[in-house]
Design a protein around this motif. Structure first.
Motif, PDB file in Angstrom:
ATOM      1  N   ALA A  31      74.082 -32.744   3.091  1.00 27.33           N
ATOM      2  CA  ALA A  31      74.198 -31.387   3.630  1.00 27.33           C
ATOM      3  C   ALA A  31      73.340 -31.215   4.883  1.00 27.33           C
ATOM      4  CB  ALA A  31      73.768 -30.365   2.570  1.00 27.33           C
ATOM      5  N   PRO A  32      73.939 -30.593   5.922  1.00 26.37           N
ATOM      6  CA  PRO A  32      73.134 -30.271   7.098  1.00 26.37           C
ATOM      7  C   PRO A  32      72.297 -29.029   6.851  1.00 26.37           C
ATOM      8  CG  PRO A  32      75.440 -29.660   7.470  1.00 26.37           C
ATOM      9  CD  PRO A  32      75.332 -30.155   6.055  1.00 26.37           C
ATOM     10  N   MET A  33      71.087 -29.030   7.345  1.00 23.99           N
ATOM     11  CA  MET A  33      70.271 -27.807   7.317  1.00 23.99           C
ATOM     12  C   MET A  33      69.267 -27.888   8.464  1.00 23.99           C
ATOM     13  SD  MET A  33      67.016 -28.368   6.111  1.00 23.99           S
ATOM     14  CE  MET A  33      66.423 -27.100   5.031  1.00 23.99           C
ATOM     15  N   SER A  34      68.678 -26.740   8.798  1.00 22.18           N
ATOM     16  CA  SER A  34      67.778 -26.747   9.951  1.00 22.18           C
ATOM     17  C   SER A  34      66.503 -25.938   9.706  1.00 22.18           C
ATOM     18  CB  SER A  34      68.509 -26.208  11.188  1.00 22.18           C
ATOM     19  OG  SER A  34      69.020 -24.936  10.913  1.00 22.18           O
ATOM     20  N   SER A  35      66.290 -25.508   8.446  1.00 21.32           N
ATOM     21  CA  SER A  35      65.042 -24.783   8.155  1.00 21.32           C
ATOM     22  C   SER A  35      64.052 -25.767   7.544  1.00 21.32           C
ATOM     23  CB  SER A  35      65.319 -23.627   7.201  1.00 21.32           C
ATOM     24  OG  SER A  35      66.329 -22.808   7.730  1.00 21.32           O
ATOM     25  N   ALA A  36      63.641 -26.738   8.357  1.00 29.33           N
ATOM     26  CA  ALA A  36      62.729 -27.782   7.864  1.00 29.33           C
ATOM     27  C   ALA A  36      61.528 -27.859   8.803  1.00 29.33           C
ATOM     28  CB  ALA A  36      63.442 -29.125   7.828  1.00 29.33           C
ATOM     29  N   GLN A  52      74.505 -27.043  -3.546  1.00 30.29           N
ATOM     30  CA  GLN A  52      74.451 -28.203  -4.444  1.00 30.29           C
ATOM     31  C   GLN A  52      73.175 -28.998  -4.177  1.00 30.29           C
ATOM     32  OE1 GLN A  52      76.566 -28.742  -6.876  1.00 30.29           O
ATOM     33  NE2 GLN A  52      75.544 -30.605  -7.540  1.00 30.29           N
ATOM     34  N   THR A  53      72.740 -29.009  -2.927  1.00 28.09           N
ATOM     35  CA  THR A  53      71.536 -29.764  -2.548  1.00 28.09           C
ATOM     36  C   THR A  53      70.315 -29.296  -3.334  1.00 28.09           C
ATOM     37  OG1 THR A  53      72.418 -30.161  -0.350  1.00 28.09           O
ATOM     38  CG2 THR A  53      70.022 -30.301  -0.581  1.00 28.09           C
ATOM     39  N   VAL A  54      70.098 -27.986  -3.409  1.00 27.30           N
ATOM     40  CA  VAL A  54      68.926 -27.477  -4.129  1.00 27.30           C
ATOM     41  C   VAL A  54      69.036 -27.825  -5.610  1.00 27.30           C
ATOM     42  CG1 VAL A  54      67.703 -25.392  -4.844  1.00 27.30           C
ATOM     43  CG2 VAL A  54      68.405 -25.662  -2.462  1.00 27.30           C
ATOM     44  N   LEU A  82      81.239 -26.974   4.374  1.00 28.58           N
ATOM     45  CA  LEU A  82      81.574 -27.709   3.155  1.00 28.58           C
ATOM     46  C   LEU A  82      80.436 -27.554   2.155  1.00 28.58           C
ATOM     47  CD1 LEU A  82      82.907 -31.099   4.616  1.00 28.58           C
ATOM     48  CD2 LEU A  82      84.226 -29.066   3.926  1.00 28.58           C
ATOM     49  N   THR A  83      80.772 -27.640   0.873  1.00 26.26           N
ATOM     50  CA  THR A  83      79.745 -27.672  -0.164  1.00 26.26           C
ATOM     51  C   THR A  83      80.124 -28.715  -1.205  1.00 26.26           C
ATOM     52  OG1 THR A  83      78.599 -26.431  -1.898  1.00 26.26           O
ATOM     53  CG2 THR A  83      80.844 -25.718  -1.390  1.00 26.26           C
ATOM     54  N   GLY A  84      79.110 -29.319  -1.784  1.00 26.40           N
ATOM     55  CA  GLY A  84      79.341 -30.256  -2.874  1.00 26.40           C
ATOM     56  C   GLY A  84      79.393 -29.552  -4.211  1.00 26.40           C
TER      57      GLY A  84
HETATM   58  C1  LIG Z   1      73.406 -27.017  11.562  1.00 24.55           C
HETATM   59  C2  LIG Z   1      73.343 -26.381  10.203  1.00 24.55           C
HETATM   60  C3  LIG Z   1      72.158 -25.874   9.739  1.00 24.55           C
HETATM   61  C4  LIG Z   1      72.075 -25.288   8.476  1.00 24.55           C
HETATM   62  N1  LIG Z   1      70.868 -24.843   8.036  1.00 24.55           N
HETATM   63  C5  LIG Z   1      70.765 -24.379   6.772  1.00 24.55           C
HETATM   64  C6  LIG Z   1      69.501 -24.015   6.260  1.00 24.55           C
HETATM   65  O1  LIG Z   1      68.478 -24.148   6.923  1.00 24.55           O
HETATM   66  N2  LIG Z   1      69.441 -23.547   4.975  1.00 24.55           N
HETATM   67  C7  LIG Z   1      70.562 -23.415   4.205  1.00 24.55           C
HETATM   68  O2  LIG Z   1      70.460 -22.980   3.053  1.00 24.55           O
HETATM   69  N3  LIG Z   1      71.772 -23.757   4.683  1.00 24.55           N
HETATM   70  C8  LIG Z   1      71.893 -24.244   5.935  1.00 24.55           C
HETATM   71  N4  LIG Z   1      73.124 -24.622   6.398  1.00 24.55           N
HETATM   72  C9  LIG Z   1      74.305 -24.437   5.545  1.00 24.55           C
HETATM   73  C10 LIG Z   1      74.452 -25.572   4.511  1.00 24.55           C
HETATM   74  O3  LIG Z   1      74.812 -26.768   5.155  1.00 24.55           O
HETATM   75  C11 LIG Z   1      75.508 -25.143   3.501  1.00 24.55           C
HETATM   76  O4  LIG Z   1      74.946 -24.174   2.659  1.00 24.55           O
HETATM   77  C12 LIG Z   1      76.118 -26.261   2.693  1.00 24.55           C
HETATM   78  O5  LIG Z   1      77.187 -25.730   1.949  1.00 24.55           O
HETATM   79  C13 LIG Z   1      75.161 -26.924   1.742  1.00 24.55           C
HETATM   80  O6  LIG Z   1      75.855 -27.973   1.114  1.00 24.55           O
HETATM   81  P1  LIG Z   1      75.731 -28.220  -0.435  1.00 24.55           P
HETATM   82  O7  LIG Z   1      76.175 -26.977  -1.143  1.00 24.55           O
HETATM   83  O8  LIG Z   1      76.636 -29.386  -0.697  1.00 24.55           O
HETATM   84  O9  LIG Z   1      74.292 -28.525  -0.684  1.00 24.55           O
HETATM   85  C14 LIG Z   1      73.229 -25.191   7.672  1.00 24.55           C
HETATM   86  C15 LIG Z   1      74.441 -25.687   8.156  1.00 24.55           C
HETATM   87  C16 LIG Z   1      74.505 -26.275   9.407  1.00 24.55           C
HETATM   88  C17 LIG Z   1      75.814 -26.814   9.890  1.00 24.55           C
END
Ligand SMILES: Cc1cc2nc3c(=O)[nH]c(=O)nc-3n(C[C@H](O)[C@H](O)[C@H](O)COP(=O)(O)O)c2cc1C
Length: 203
Positions: A31-36, A52-54, A82-84
């Motif tokens: 999963a992409p995220m950017s609050s790190a 799903q990641t959490v 997308l989500t897992g």
């Molecule tokens: C560039 C980018 C940054 C993101 N940053 C966050 C974030 O910081 N925190 C968060 O909860 N979701 C963030 N998301 C959304 C997650 O990717 C999204 O919730 C995803 O469905 C998580 O996948 P999972 O359900 O398979 O874990 C971000 C998505 C993108 C494309």
């Protein structure tokens, strides 16, 4: 002049990371995220507990934080919306999110075995951080957000990013992180004049 505004989001520009975790059926999620953000040898990851990641990190206590360079935007975009997690949570379904069990496949990214954790690394990312969960910090109710404090146990760096003559230092001039600035992707621009921190923490 400054003007008081009420912005919908406060994404002022942070690194994009790809978190790999293991699903209950032992397949990998990505999963992409950017609050790190990082402090010493730890990282704080801010995410919705509906992801799903959490759920995977809380159950398995481990993950890999993969850092894409700024040229991997197409792969990150293929993972977007997308989500897992199945079924897709209502709030995400309303935003057109779809369930995807094969995130590596759709992103066209290659899983690479990790050394200390079960989730695979992302070969195409120049930096992989193998991590274990230390503590989950919930946000104020009724938010579903959590900040997950993880300890970085193993750092893998692509050789071409290393500082010449200093095998344990990343050369900042060679690393171009992918930055999410509000909802758009950026790389870094040119290096600015000298920092007083460099002689203190550098090689
Ligand atoms: C560039 C980018 C940054 C993101 N940053 C966050 C974030 O910081 N925190 C968060 O909860 N979701 C963030 N998301 C959304 C997650 O990717 C999204 O919730 C995803 O469905 C998580 O996948 P999972 O359900 O398979 O874990 C971000 C998505 C993108 C494309």
């Amino acid at each position: 002049m400054h003007t008081v505004i009420k912005p919908k989001i406060l994404y002022f520009g942070t690194s994009v990371v790809l978190i790999s975790t293991m699903n209950p059926d032992s397949t990998p999620n990505l999963a992409p995220m950017s609050s790190a953000w990082w402090l010493n040898q730890s990282c704080m990851l801010g995410m919705s507990s509906k992801s799903q990641t959490v759920q995977n990190i809380i159950r398995e206590q481990e993950c890999v934080i993969n850092l894409p360079a700024s040229n991997l935007t197409e792969a990150v975009d293929r993972l977007t919306l997308l989500t897992g997690r199945s079924p897709v949570p209502e709030t995400k379904a309303a935003l057109s999110y779809q369930y995807e069990p094969d995130k590596f496949g759709v992103a066209e990214l290659t899983p690479l075995a990790s050394q200390t954790v079960r989730p695979p690394r992302v070969q195409e990312c120049p930096i992989h951080l193998e991590a274990t969960l230390v503590k989950v910090h919930p946000f104020e109710e009724p938010s579903s957000l959590v900040a997950m404090e993880v300890r970085i146990d193993k750092v893998h760096i692509k050789d071409s990013l290393l500082m010449e003559g200093h095998p344990h230092y990343v050369d900042p001039a060679k690393w171009n992180p992918m930055i999410m600035n509000f909802c758009e992707y950026f790389g870094l621009s040119e290096q600015r004049p000298a920092s007083k921190l460099a002689p203190v923490f550098g090689p």
